[in-house]
Design a protein around this motif. Structure first.
Motif, PDB file in Angstrom:
ATOM      1  N   GLN A  34       0.808  -1.222   0.000  1.00 25.79           N
ATOM      2  CA  GLN A  34       0.000   0.000   0.000  1.00 25.79           C
ATOM      3  C   GLN A  34       0.839   1.269   0.000  1.00 25.79           C
ATOM      4  O   GLN A  34       0.321   2.359   0.196  1.00 25.79           O
ATOM      5  CB  GLN A  34      -0.949   0.007   1.205  1.00 25.79           C
ATOM      6  N   ILE A  35       2.123   1.161  -0.228  1.00 26.48           N
ATOM      7  CA  ILE A  35       2.982   2.342  -0.301  1.00 26.48           C
ATOM      8  C   ILE A  35       3.453   2.506  -1.741  1.00 26.48           C
ATOM      9  O   ILE A  35       4.151   1.645  -2.279  1.00 26.48           O
ATOM     10  CB  ILE A  35       4.164   2.248   0.678  1.00 26.48           C
ATOM     11  N   GLY A  36       3.038   3.610  -2.361  1.00 26.59           N
ATOM     12  CA  GLY A  36       3.393   3.874  -3.744  1.00 26.59           C
ATOM     13  C   GLY A  36       4.741   4.550  -3.891  1.00 26.59           C
ATOM     14  O   GLY A  36       5.484   4.293  -4.824  1.00 26.59           O
ATOM     15  N   ASP A  52      -3.462   0.386  -5.189  1.00 28.27           N
ATOM     16  CA  ASP A  52      -2.866  -0.589  -6.090  1.00 28.27           C
ATOM     17  C   ASP A  52      -1.453  -0.127  -6.432  1.00 28.27           C
ATOM     18  O   ASP A  52      -1.272   0.890  -7.103  1.00 28.27           O
ATOM     19  CB  ASP A  52      -3.725  -0.695  -7.351  1.00 28.27           C
ATOM     20  N   LYS A  53      -0.478  -0.880  -5.959  1.00 23.17           N
ATOM     21  CA  LYS A  53       0.916  -0.491  -6.146  1.00 23.17           C
ATOM     22  C   LYS A  53       1.310  -0.467  -7.625  1.00 23.17           C
ATOM     23  O   LYS A  53       2.075   0.383  -8.055  1.00 23.17           O
ATOM     24  CB  LYS A  53       1.824  -1.438  -5.371  1.00 23.17           C
ATOM     25  N   SER A  54       0.789  -1.397  -8.416  1.00 19.68           N
ATOM     26  CA  SER A  54       1.194  -1.486  -9.822  1.00 19.68           C
ATOM     27  C   SER A  54       0.704  -0.285 -10.639  1.00 19.68           C
ATOM     28  O   SER A  54       1.395   0.178 -11.540  1.00 19.68           O
ATOM     29  CB  SER A  54       0.712  -2.789 -10.452  1.00 19.68           C
TER      30      SER A  54
END
Length: 121
Positions: A34-36, A52-54
């Motif tokens: 959950q960390i971008g 969404d990290k991706s």
């Protein structure tokens, strides 16, 4: 007057090892789902929370994800400021290594606890 004290006591030069330590402590958080992004300038850190990290899709403001994480952290003894889906960490300049590590542990725990419970309510 504060700038004079900073210059006289070489505060920024003495802070460099703590800044590097903070960077090392934050590094494992980069893989959190959950960390971008984590942005650091000296002893100030911005941690971007994402659904969404991706895709780096941010949490909607109505989820109040930052506020909820800040409340969780506060219950564990850490004051952190949410700015929407960005968590701002600004440790006191006098923070020692043990306390800095504890702050990051609380932050990691709080992000995980809140995002796993009910991420978009």
């Amino acid at each position: 007057a504060n700038i004079g004290v900073f210059r006289r006591e070489k505060t920024l030069a003495r802070l460099r090892p703590k800044i590097k330590m903070l960077s090392r402590l934050l590094e494992p958080l980069r893989t959190h789902p959950q960390i971008g992004d984590i942005r650091q300038q000296g002893f100030m850190v911005g941690i971007e929370l994402v659904q969404d990290k991706s895709t780096k899709m941010a949490y909607p403001l109505k989820s109040r994800i930052g506020h909820r994480i800040a409340q969780e952290a506060r219950g564990l003894g850490l004051l952190i400021r949410p700015l929407g889906h960005i968590m701002v960490l600004m440790p006191p300049l006098s923070t020692d290594a043990k306390t800095l590590a504890r702050m990051i542990d609380i932050l990691r725990h709080s992000i995980t606890t809140v995002t796993m419970k009910n991420p978009i309510s």
